[in-house]
Design an enzyme around this catalytic site. Structure first.
Site, mmCIF file in Angstrom:
data_model
loop_
_atom_site.group_PDB
_atom_site.id
_atom_site.type_symbol
_atom_site.label_atom_id
_atom_site.label_comp_id
_atom_site.label_asym_id
_atom_site.label_seq_id
_atom_site.Cartn_x
_atom_site.Cartn_y
_atom_site.Cartn_z
ATOM 1 N N LYS A 37 0.853 -1.191 0.000
ATOM 2 C CA LYS A 37 0.000 0.000 0.000
ATOM 3 C C LYS A 37 0.883 1.233 0.000
ATOM 4 C CE LYS A 37 -4.167 1.742 0.346
ATOM 5 N NZ LYS A 37 -3.716 2.765 -0.619
ATOM 6 N N LYS A 47 5.382 2.525 -2.895
ATOM 7 C CA LYS A 47 5.265 3.945 -3.227
ATOM 8 C C LYS A 47 5.488 4.115 -4.719
ATOM 9 C CE LYS A 47 4.465 7.690 -0.723
ATOM 10 N NZ LYS A 47 3.534 7.729 0.421
ATOM 11 N N GLY A 68 3.451 23.953 6.489
ATOM 12 C CA GLY A 68 2.900 23.174 5.391
ATOM 13 C C GLY A 68 1.384 23.224 5.410
#
Length: 419
Positions: A71, A107, A219
């Protein structure tokens, strides 16, 4: 492996090496933990709007599937590298393991600047990428999701292209999809919500009163925005500063987050929001606050600025925001660092919930999703905290000890270490 590594990658290797020694793992086990199962590098030709053809480079790295299907998100970023993707794939393995999810880590990424692509170019690039990787992914194999530079609409294109190529409609091939085609309620704010839940649990342990506590967010993208809103709405904190790649804003009395969000939607940045004073994107980390949320990209906190950070709790809602040297400085100064593989695991947890819903065709209410997320995050936090106190180690090292122990146990039970 590439000889050039970013600092966050080195930090991960450093902590894994320390945990391997502490757990007395043999060489073959260590090599399985450190090396990906499969690495794909693909070239994607895309017809651009001006009629030319441009070739993009993409990756899908599958790290470990001992605990279940792999995942991990897909990033569209102009500075993407195979080393970053490789490191983030391993991070996903540890993140899933520390949350005790039946998943492994992977990823993906494409070297591109999505902001410079038209919607048509973006869709053709996305479908081209799926055309290169579709035989290597699937609900039982590897399930991608959104990450930096990608969103729900891109996940919809990926799912549709997989269906076109395979001849099978499988919504579980991708998570983070639009709700109408199998997405999960609560997914959009899940990473921010999970991070805020870990902050709440850590504050209870150090007896930090959160009502009125000051919060800084570096962020202010999706994760940072929702973590700021939830810190205010759930925890009654006062968010005094936020930043994005173009700058930051500060108000010691507390920001009007709705005004900041509206200003960013209009201008593309929080900089210059009403009733605030401007601060630099990096300098925002040096504003004194009870809680600092690092939700930007890697390597934001280094040996150069770690000594100037003034907070009680640092929550890593980005992947790898703290270098190994900075980590040691923060630990020596008594700052509690909530590590990325714990603090930002809310997103992958709700992605797992989406997989479950896709398989059963039983879709949950947002309240059910949030309740299940809270249970998983609180359980994981307490397991890491207990390990930290029992071993006298940092929360980061404790999280890796918990994760690696679970992955190694799964590898042993599957017979990987007996061949």
């Amino acid at each position: 492996m590439d000889t050039e590594k970013n600092h966050s990658t080195e930090s991960q290797y450093t902590i894994i090496e320390e945990c391997v020694r502490d757990l007395d793992l043999d060489k073959s086990t260590t090599e399985l933990l450190q090396n990906p199962k499969r690495e794909l590098k693909v070239s994607i030709p895309v017809r651009m709007d001006d009629g030319s053809v441009k070739v993009f480079t993409g990756y899908r790295i599958q790290h470990n599937n001992a605990m279940g299907p792999m995942k991990g998100g897909i990033r569209y970023h102009p500075e993407e590298t195979v080393e970053i993707v490789r490191s983030l794939a391993a991070w996903m393995t540890w993140k899933c393991a520390v949350l005790n999810l039946p998943l492994g880590g992977a990823k993906g990424g494409i070297i591109c600047d999505p902001k410079k692509l038209s919607r048509g170019e973006l869709e053709r690039l996305t479908r081209g990428y799926m055309g290169r990787i579709w035989k290597f992914i699937g609900p039982e194999t590897d399930v991608p999701a959104p990450d930096v530079g990608t969103d729900a609409s891109i996940m919809g294109w990926l799912m549709d292209e997989y269906a076109r190529l395979s001849g099978e409609y499988k919504p579980g091939i991708i998570t983070g999809k639009p709700i109408r085609i199998g997405g999960s309620l609560g997914r959009t704010e899940a990473t921010g919500r999970g991070g805020v839940l870990t902050i709440r649990e850590a504050a209870r342990e150090i007896e930090l009163e959160l009502k009125g506590a000051t919060v800084v967010v570096q962020g202010f993208g999706n994760v940072g925005m929702y973590s700021a809103l939830l810190a205010r709405n759930m925890l009654n904190c006062r968010v005094i500063a936020v930043s994005d790649s173009r700058g930051g804003v500060y108000n010691p009395d507390g920001l009007n987050l709705e005004e900041v969000i509206e200003h960013k939607a209009k201008t593309g940045s929080v900089k210059g929001a009403p009733n605030t004073q401007d601060v630099g994107s990096a300098e925002v980390l040096e504003i004194e606050a009870d809680v600092i949320i690092a939700a930007a990209l890697e390597d934001a906190i280094t040996a150069e600025n770690a000594g100037r950070i003034k907070t009680k709790i640092l929550a890593e809602l980005a992947n790898g925001p703290t270098t190994a040297e900075a980590d040691r400085i923060l630990e020596d100064r008594g700052i509690i660092v909530l590590p990325d593989i714990l603090a930002n695991a809310g997103g992958v947890t709700v992605s797992y919930f989406e997989m479950v819903q896709n398989r059963t065709l039983d879709y949950w209410t947002e309240q059910q999703v949030n309740q299940k997320l809270e249970q998983k995050m609180v359980e994981a936090h307490h397991e890491v905290f207990k390990t930290s106190r029992a071993r006298g180690i940092s929360m980061r090292k404790a999280a890796y000890i918990v994760a690696i122990t679970r992955v190694v146990e799964a590898m042993r039970l599957r017979g990987w270490l007996d061949l």
